[in-house]
Design a protein around this motif. Structure first.
Motif, short mmCIF file in Angstrom:
data_model
loop_
_atom_site.label_atom_id
_atom_site.label_comp_id
_atom_site.label_asym_id
_atom_site.label_seq_id
_atom_site.Cartn_x
_atom_site.Cartn_y
_atom_site.Cartn_z
N SER B 36 0.80 -1.23 0.00
CA SER B 36 0.00 0.00 0.00
C SER B 36 0.83 1.28 0.00
N ILE B 37 2.10 1.16 -0.28
CA ILE B 37 2.90 2.38 -0.37
C ILE B 37 2.50 3.16 -1.62
N SER B 38 2.58 4.49 -1.53
CA SER B 38 2.26 5.31 -2.70
C SER B 38 3.38 6.31 -2.96
N LEU B 39 3.63 6.55 -4.24
CA LEU B 39 4.71 7.45 -4.62
C LEU B 39 4.47 8.86 -4.08
N ARG B 40 3.21 9.25 -4.04
CA ARG B 40 2.88 10.57 -3.49
C ARG B 40 3.37 10.72 -2.07
N GLU B 41 3.06 9.72 -1.25
CA GLU B 41 3.42 9.82 0.17
C GLU B 41 4.94 9.73 0.35
N ILE B 42 5.58 8.90 -0.44
CA ILE B 42 7.04 8.81 -0.38
C ILE B 42 7.66 10.16 -0.71
N ALA B 43 7.17 10.77 -1.79
CA ALA B 43 7.70 12.08 -2.20
C ALA B 43 7.47 13.12 -1.10
N ARG B 44 6.27 13.11 -0.54
CA ARG B 44 5.96 14.06 0.53
C ARG B 44 6.98 13.93 1.66
N ARG B 45 7.32 12.71 2.01
CA ARG B 45 8.20 12.49 3.15
C ARG B 45 9.66 12.85 2.88
N VAL B 46 10.06 12.80 1.62
CA VAL B 46 11.43 13.23 1.34
C VAL B 46 11.47 14.70 0.94
N GLY B 47 10.29 15.35 0.90
CA GLY B 47 10.26 16.79 0.58
C GLY B 47 10.34 17.07 -0.90
N MET B 48 9.76 16.18 -1.68
CA MET B 48 9.73 16.37 -3.13
C MET B 48 8.28 16.33 -3.61
N ARG B 49 8.10 16.67 -4.87
CA ARG B 49 6.82 16.40 -5.52
C ARG B 49 6.92 15.01 -6.16
N GLN B 50 5.78 14.43 -6.29
CA GLN B 50 5.75 13.03 -6.74
C GLN B 50 6.48 12.79 -8.07
N PRO B 51 6.32 13.66 -9.08
CA PRO B 51 7.00 13.36 -10.34
C PRO B 51 8.52 13.39 -10.24
N SER B 52 9.05 14.09 -9.24
CA SER B 52 10.51 14.19 -9.12
C SER B 52 11.15 12.85 -8.80
N LEU B 53 10.38 11.95 -8.22
CA LEU B 53 10.91 10.62 -7.91
C LEU B 53 11.40 9.91 -9.17
N TYR B 54 10.80 10.31 -10.29
CA TYR B 54 11.15 9.62 -11.54
C TYR B 54 12.58 9.92 -12.00
N SER B 55 13.23 10.89 -11.34
CA SER B 55 14.65 11.10 -11.62
C SER B 55 15.50 10.03 -10.95
N TYR B 56 14.88 9.29 -10.01
CA TYR B 56 15.65 8.30 -9.24
C TYR B 56 15.21 6.86 -9.50
N PHE B 57 13.92 6.73 -9.78
CA PHE B 57 13.40 5.40 -10.10
C PHE B 57 12.47 5.53 -11.31
N ALA B 58 12.64 4.62 -12.24
CA ALA B 58 11.92 4.72 -13.50
C ALA B 58 10.43 4.46 -13.34
N SER B 59 10.07 3.78 -12.26
CA SER B 59 8.67 3.41 -12.04
C SER B 59 8.52 2.86 -10.63
N LYS B 60 7.31 2.65 -10.23
CA LYS B 60 7.09 2.05 -8.91
C LYS B 60 7.67 0.63 -8.89
N HIS B 61 7.49 -0.06 -9.98
CA HIS B 61 8.07 -1.39 -10.16
C HIS B 61 9.57 -1.37 -9.91
N ASP B 62 10.20 -0.36 -10.45
CA ASP B 62 11.65 -0.22 -10.31
C ASP B 62 12.04 0.03 -8.85
N LEU B 63 11.19 0.76 -8.15
CA LEU B 63 11.42 1.00 -6.72
C LEU B 63 11.30 -0.30 -5.94
N TYR B 64 10.26 -1.05 -6.21
CA TYR B 64 10.13 -2.37 -5.58
C TYR B 64 11.35 -3.24 -5.87
#
Lengths: 206, 206
Positions: B36-64
Motif C-alpha cells: 500500500s505504499i504510494s509514490l505521493r506519500e514517499i515524495a511528501r516524506r522526502v520533501g519532493m513532488r511526486q514526479p521528481s521521484l522519476y529522476s531516481y526510479f523509472a517506475s514504482k516497479h523499479d522502486l520495488y
DNA sequence: GTCTATATCCAGATAGAC
DNA sequence: GTCTATCTGGATATAGAC
C-alpha cells in the motif's frame, strides 16, 4: 436456531444470487489474485451493474468477509469428515494431506484465510468465528492423537504450514513439498510421541 | 569491475538521495504495508513532488525492485558473516536464528522477499539475481552441515519457513514460535543426520 | 533535477428515479 | 432490486517550463 423459518421464494432467489456472486468472485480471484478483484468486474460477470451488488453485500469488505467465512466453513466440514481411526500416524497423515490439498486447491483462498496480506482487509469478528470453529476442531483432533501440549501443537502448526507455503511459493501446481508430508509426519511423531511415551512410562505402566 | 570509476560529486548526491528515498519507503511500508505504499506519500516524506521521484526510479516497479535487491543483499551479507564452526547443530541453529530474526525484523521486507503477494509486482530478472546469490550461499552452507540431498534441504526450507510464518501470523512481535527453533533443529537433525550416518556406515568406517 | 499541470485510469460508494 | 449518474478519492505516469 432462533429466528430461522422457511425461506420465502424471494429469500431463496436472493440467497442464490448471493452465492452466484461469490462463485464468480472466486473465479475472478483465481485469475487476478485475491487482492485485485474489483466490484465492477464481478458485476460485469454476473450481468449486473456495479451498484446493484450493494443489494447483496454492504461493501467490498463484506464480500471478503463472506469469502473468508465460506472458506473456513468448508475447511471445518472437511476436517469433520475425517473419521479418527485411532492410529496416530495415519490420522495425522490424513489430516495433513487434506489440509495441504485444501490450500493447494486455491491459492487466493489460502492467501485470504492464512496469509492476511490483502490491503485494507481484516476479518470481522463475526467472520472470525468460523475460523475459530475450525481451529477448535483441529486442536481437539490433534489432542486425540496424543499431542496434548501447546508447544507440540505449535510446532506441528509450523511444520505443516511450512510445507504448504514452500509448496505454493516454490513449486505451485506440483508436489515437490507435499510429497514430503509422510516423512515430516514421521519425523515429528518420532520426536514428540517418544517424548510423551517417556513421560507416560515414568508415571505408570501403560 | 567493468565501467566502474570514482563517482563524481553529482553521482554521489544522486546515490545518497536514492538511498534516502529507499529508507523513507521502508518506513512507510512498515506503517501501511508493503502493498500500500504510494509514490505521493514517499515524495511528501522526502520533501519532493511526486514526479521528481522519476529522476531516481523509472517506475514504482523499479522502486520495488531496488527494495527487493537491497533486502536480498543484506541477507546475503548476514549469511556470509556467520562463520561455520564445524558443529552441525550449532551452525544450523545460528543460521536459523539469523534468518528468523531477519524476517521478524521487518514484516514488509519478509513479504516482499518471500511471499510475493504484492499486486502487480514480480521481481525483474536482474533483481532476482540477488535472491539467487543468497540461495546459492545458503545451499552451500547447508551442504557443509551434511544436508547433501535435495530432499533434506527442501524439508528444512519448509520447517524453518513454517516457524517464521507461524511467528509472523500468530504472534507478531513475540517469540512463541521462534523459541521453538532449537527443538525443531534437534528434531530435524535427529531424523536426517542419523539417516546420513546410517548411509555412511554402510559405505565405509568413518 | 525539480517543478506545475495534467493525462489517464481506476477504485468503492451513494443518490434517487423507476 | 436494479438502474443511471455521479461523488470522491486515489493511483501512476508524462509533458514541458525553468
Amino acid at each position: 436456531m432462533i429466528g430461522e423459518t422457511t425461506p420465502t421464494r424471494r429469500q431463496e432467489r436472493h440467497a442464490a444470487t448471493r452465492q452466484q456472486i461469490l462463485d464468480v468472485t472466486w473465479e475472478l480471484a483465481e485469475e487476478v489474485g485475491i487482492a485485485s478483484i474489483s466490484l465492477r468486474e464481478i458485476a460485469r460477470r454476473v450481468g449486473m451493474r456495479q451498484p446493484s451488488l450493494y443489494s447483496y453485500f454492504a461493501s467490498k469488505h463484506d464480500l471478503y468477509d463472506a469469502m473468508f467465512k465460506q472458506g473456513n466453513d468448508e475447511l471445518f466440514e472437511m476436517t469433520q469428515a475425517i473419521e479418527p481411526s485411532g492410529d496416530a500416524r495415519d490420522d495425522l497423515l490424513r489430516f495433513s494431506r487434506m489440509f495441504a490439498e485444501f490450500n493447494a486447491d486455491s491459492a487466493p483462498r489460502s492467501q485470504l484465510l492464512f496469509l492476511r496480506t490483502i490491503p485494507g482487509y481484516e476479518p470481522s469478528a463475526e467472520a472470525y468465528e468460523s475460523a475459530v470453529k475450525f481451529y477448535d476442531l483441529s486442536r481437539d483432533r490433534l489432542r486425540a492423537l496424543g499431542l496434548t501440549k501447546q508447544r507440540q501443537m505449535d510446532v506441528w502448526v509450523a511444520m505443516l504450514g511450512g510445507v504448504i507455503q514452500a509448496q505454493a511459493a516454490n513449486d505451485p501446481g506440483g508436489d515437490r513439498w507435499v510429497r514430503t508430508i509422510p516423512e515430516v509426519v514421521d519425523m515429528f511423531l518420532g520426536h514428540y510421541l517418544s517424548e510423551s511415551d517417556a513421560n507416560a512410562k515414568k508415571g505408570r505402566t501403560k
